[in-house]
Design a protein around this motif. Structure first.
Motif, mmCIF file in Angstrom:
data_model
loop_
_atom_site.group_PDB
_atom_site.id
_atom_site.type_symbol
_atom_site.label_atom_id
_atom_site.label_comp_id
_atom_site.label_asym_id
_atom_site.label_seq_id
_atom_site.Cartn_x
_atom_site.Cartn_y
_atom_site.Cartn_z
ATOM 1 N N ALA A 139 -2.896 -2.069 8.462
ATOM 2 C CA ALA A 139 -2.557 -2.877 7.913
ATOM 3 C C ALA A 139 -1.943 -3.901 8.646
ATOM 4 N N VAL B 248 -9.487 3.093 7.417
ATOM 5 C CA VAL B 248 -9.206 2.290 6.198
ATOM 6 C C VAL B 248 -8.522 0.929 6.835
ATOM 7 N N VAL C 21 -7.721 -3.265 5.722
ATOM 8 C CA VAL C 21 -7.614 -3.960 5.266
ATOM 9 C C VAL C 21 -7.540 -5.551 5.569
ATOM 10 N N VAL D 5 -4.375 4.524 7.679
ATOM 11 C CA VAL D 5 -4.383 2.870 7.824
ATOM 12 C C VAL D 5 -4.402 1.936 8.043
ATOM 13 N N THR E 5 -6.657 -0.816 -1.267
ATOM 14 C CA THR E 5 -6.820 -0.273 -0.012
ATOM 15 C C THR E 5 -6.939 1.248 -0.262
ATOM 16 N N VAL F 11 -10.545 -5.007 1.976
ATOM 17 C CA VAL F 11 -11.038 -3.447 2.446
ATOM 18 C C VAL F 11 -12.377 -2.659 3.042
ATOM 19 N N ALA G 115 0.817 -1.539 -0.306
ATOM 20 C CA ALA G 115 0.145 0.035 0.005
ATOM 21 C C ALA G 115 0.871 0.887 -0.045
#
Length: 551
Positions: free
Chosen positions: A234, A370, A372, A232, A387, A362, A40
């Protein structure tokens, strides 16, 4: 300035990157340095977004360095009629082979056929044909059938009882940790900020919207507030930890443990790897320089997320799977190393990891975060693309509005066509007096950057092998500190050089020298070097099931 040209000390660059985290406004902040987070990061950076990544320990320290080291379509998903998933994975396999030829290679794998029924061969032959049609043939060619005699010639240890021949197909073998690192470094070279040993301790919210994260510097002890228009998550399996500051959300992650064994290559005779069919799944015998990797298991896991280990029952399960097919009588004493990884599966309603989706998900939470989850290493680039597409919505944009993903053809740092890499290995051998296998091994880890690694080794008198039985050079430790974000012995020996699972002493014999080389770059005195060696060996032995010495 490129990484190779930079003379900035590793800790000085890290200090400068921490200042950037504290003082800049980012478009995207990614928490988690596994393959999805790094993917990402590269995807967002290649779209022109100002992006940063923070990782609590090291790049690929978790799942992304503990895989079966295969880039594959997933033969067993065909039995579940998951044709779309297989097609997508095979398309990504083809791309990955182009993006990083130095880290990924196509290998033939034997699928032995056993059984007394005439339908056995037809069933698996049909499955292989579907696999080829979905895309496998594009890289390795169509699968081919072997007679019983040809199968025995390929794998002399195979059991003859009920053997009906074999099928040879192709999948790709990779160095998962170095691949993840190459993705992160490619993004860093393009301007992204990457800081390891930086723990996201909480989210910053403005009203009901996430606008950043509080990040603690594990090395320096300070806390910085990183402002970003989109954050994000992750973190993979760490999202399943209720203690995680990013825990919760609309997607439940179900960790599944996969264990692997490492045995000497000489212990099992054979010219290619193997796929062994067991009830409900397959076990791979993966060719690795000097060794075989045997994996993997698939079991629900509810223990500590950090540093999972292979359970004794899993070791026995994998040994039994091999011994059922090969007349080798592997026992625990044959196991040089073990490792285990946790897959971040999307939890199904029944909690079973066998039926849990390998597809990714996602989600944009109501506060703009966000997340994922799910997926597999092979499809990381698609996960990363999706993503950042979701992140763009939080930025008031869309991919179609002028920021499409650009990673499908973006080669990773060190990449070159295979013939060029092979020529470079020959050239380096002649220029620096390296043995052919040492030069090729260096190129296979570093790609075209191997010429700069070798030049540094010549300038510092570090073109000596770390271990007489392996091809790794002392200079690679120095290079890891200067250019590969290495900050500990574990970073170097477990993920940059992959030696901790390949040396029977868990790298105890070379650890002091590695600490000396790494410490010279990171400012360690003699006491610090000794502590680092002790900490590393305790962790390495614990992972292999060896208790720490008393006192």
């Amino acid at each position: 300035m490129t990484e190779a040209a930079s003379t900035e000390a590793p800790l000085e660059r890290r200090r400068r990157d921490l200042e950037a985290l504290a003082n800049e406004q980012f478009d995207v902040l990614i928490v988690g340095g596994g393959i999805v987070g790094c993917g990402a990061l590269l995807d967002a950076t290649s779209r022109g977004l100002r992006t940063a990544l923070v990782e609590r320990e090291d790049i690929a320290v978790g799942t992304s360095s503990r895989s079966s080291r295969l880039i594959h379509g997933g033969l067993r998903y065909l039995e579940q009629l998951r044709f779309g998933l297989v097609r997508e994975a095979l398309a990504e396999r083809a791309r990955i082979l182009r993006l990083a030829p130095h880290l990924v290679r196509v290998e033939p794998l034997l699928f032995p056929l056993f059984g007394r029924r005439i339908t056995t061969r037809a069933f698996y032959e049909a499955g292989m044909t579907v696999y080829d049609v979905l895309g496998a043939r594009l890289d390795g060619g169509w699968h081919r059938h072997l007679s019983v005699a040809e199968t025995v010639a390929t794998s002399p240890s195979i059991r003859r009882t009920s053997l009906r021949g074999g099928l040879v197909f192709h999948d790709a073998v990779e160095d998962d940790a170095r691949y993840t690192l190459a993705v992160a470094r490619t993004a860093r070279e393009a301007g992204a900020i990457v800081v390891t040993r930086a723990v996201a301790e909480g989210l910053i919210e403005d009203g009901r919207r996430v606008v950043g994260a509080r990040v603690r510097d594990v090395l320096g002890g300070g806390v910085v507030e990183v402002r970003s228009r989109v954050v994000v998550d992750a973190t993979g399996v760490w999202a399943a930890d209720p203690e995680s500051p990013l825990a919760g959300g609309s997607t439940r992650i179900l960790p599944s443990r996969g264990a692997h064994l490492v045995v000497h290559r000489s212990r099992i005779s054979g010219s290619m790897g193997m796929t062994i069919r067991v009830p409900g799944k397959v076990v791979f015998l993966v060719p690795w320089p000097g060794h075989w990797l045997i994996g993997t298991t698939d079991a629900p896991y509810d223990g500590p997320i950090d540093r999972p280990t292979a359970a004794a029952a899993e070791v026995d399960e994998l040994l039994a799977a091999v011994n059922r097919v090969l007349d080798v009588d592997l026992v625990r004493a044959d196991v040089v190393g073990t490792y285990a990884g946790l897959r971040p599966l999307i939890a199904p309603s029944d909690g079973s990891t066998v039926t849990a989706s390998r597809e990714h998900r996602v989600v944009r939470e109501p506060n703009g975060l966000v997340r994922v989850g799910g997926g597999k290493f092979t499809t990381y680039r698609v996960m990363a693309r999706d993503t950042i597409d979701a992140a763009l919505i939080g930025l008031g944009e869309t991919a179609a509005s002028g920021r499409p993903s650009r990673t499908a053809g973006l080669r990773l740092l060190g990449a070159a066509d295979r013939p060029d890499l092979d020529r470079l290995a020959v050239e380096l051998g002649g220029r620096h007096g390296l043995a052919d296998n040492v030069a090729l091994s260096l190129v296979n880890r570093h790609g075209i950057a191997a010429s700069e690694v070798a030049a540094l080794g010549a300038a510092t008198d570090q073109l000596h092998r770390l271990s007489p039985d392996h091809d790794h050079l002392e200079v690679e430790v120095t290079w890891a500190a200067r250019h590969e974000l290495a900050l500990s012995l574990d970073d170097v020996l477990a993920r940059r050089l992959r030696l901790v699972h390949e040396l029977e002493d868990r790298a105890a014999g070379i650890a002091p020298r590695v600490a000396e080389l790494l410490g010279a770059e990171l400012g360690w005195d003699a006491d610090r070097r000794a502590r680092e060696v002790k900490t590393f060996l305790e962790s390495a032995n614990r992972e292999f099931g060896v208790p720490a010495p008393a006192g």
